[in-house]
Design an enzyme around this catalytic site. Sequence first.
Site, PDB file in Angstrom:
ATOM      1  N   HIS A   1      -2.664   3.964  -5.328  1.00 44.99           N
ATOM      2  CA  HIS A   1      -3.312   4.251  -4.043  1.00 44.99           C
ATOM      3  C   HIS A   1      -3.833   5.692  -4.056  1.00 44.99           C
ATOM      4  CE1 HIS A   1      -0.378   1.017  -3.485  1.00 44.99           C
ATOM      5  NE2 HIS A   1      -1.101   0.579  -2.488  1.00 44.99           N
TER       6      HIS A   1
ATOM      7  N   HIS B   1       4.543  -4.142  -1.238  1.00 44.50           N
ATOM      8  CA  HIS B   1       5.019  -2.812  -1.643  1.00 44.50           C
ATOM      9  C   HIS B   1       4.733  -1.757  -0.560  1.00 44.50           C
ATOM     10  CE1 HIS B   1       0.938  -2.570  -3.980  1.00 44.50           C
ATOM     11  NE2 HIS B   1       0.779  -2.092  -2.774  1.00 44.50           N
TER      12      HIS B   1
ATOM     13  N   GLU C   1      -5.024  -7.312  -2.299  1.00 41.48           N
ATOM     14  CA  GLU C   1      -3.895  -6.957  -3.182  1.00 41.48           C
ATOM     15  C   GLU C   1      -3.198  -8.200  -3.737  1.00 41.48           C
ATOM     16  OE1 GLU C   1      -2.450  -2.580  -1.542  1.00 41.48           O
ATOM     17  OE2 GLU C   1      -1.162  -4.298  -1.173  1.00 41.48           O
TER      18      GLU C   1
ATOM     19  N   HIS D   1      -3.006  -7.801   5.475  1.00 44.41           N
ATOM     20  CA  HIS D   1      -2.971  -6.562   6.260  1.00 44.41           C
ATOM     21  C   HIS D   1      -4.308  -5.846   6.222  1.00 44.41           C
ATOM     22  CE1 HIS D   1      -1.859  -5.055   2.226  1.00 44.41           C
ATOM     23  NE2 HIS D   1      -1.847  -3.799   2.614  1.00 44.41           N
TER      24      HIS D   1
HETATM   25 FE   LIG Z   1      -0.849  -1.340  -1.714  1.00 40.30          FE
END
Ligand SMILES: [Fe+2]
Length: 280
Positions: free
Chosen positions: A59, A12, A240, A193
Amino acid sequence: MAKIIGGIATSHVPAIGAALDNGKTQEPYWQPVFKGYEFAKEWIQQAKPDVVILVYNDHASAFSLELIPTFALGCAAEFPPADEGWGPRPVPVVKGHPELAAHIAQSVILDEFDLTIVNKMAVDHGLTVPLSLVYGQPKEWPCQVIPVAVNVVQYPAPTGNRCYNLGKAIRKAVESYPENLRVMVWGTGGMSHQLQGPRAGLINQPFDNHFLDQIGPHPEKLTRIEHLEYLRESGSEGIEMVMWLVMRGALNENVRVLHRFYHVPASNTAVGHLVLENVG
Ligand SMILES: [Fe+2]
């Protein structure tokens, strides 16, 4: 009765939303990313879910360090797009399904998962970018959406196993809802990431591809990945991926992988995407 027909997993990445909103999808950098979603965009027209249970993480848009629920269930009738610093994304307001959400709360909480019930919440790129990737840029989202926000921002995040079992509890809840609804569960976030520190930009293609290989046929193996392994192998934001396990837990034991896509890089992250259909 309501029925779960399948699932979608997808990254996302916020920059994907910005690329869409600013008309950059055909630029050479972004074109291969959006090409990977053409299958899902076609497929969703036939699959036509009435409701998508969309597992994502906030977030620091709706929640902050002042209040961090591990699992939050969106029970409202509407969820406006959040302002993440550049104004809200130009996407439709997300319509919820308060009746099914209340039923899920009842069933899942009595199944001993302590969900936080959220009756007012703005939704950020974690939820709206997957909708944009699959539905494009419609005037209204063609389905109702029940947000399930998982804390993967502030340690300790829930384990992959806990997420997988939450998915199973969600499946039980949906399957006991009396209305005939076609329901889909989406798991978002990842893949590998890291956004900060000396290892910023870390991408681990073998790890990600192993995850993509296993989540269809052998999800239990993935539930045993510990936090430190996610951190070491997939970077500080790779955790995530536990949200994909909520989606997988909500599907049948047997699933068919209809589409698989992996692309590096998109804004310093690895983009992964699967379309799964329930079998049996
Ligand atoms: Fe995220």
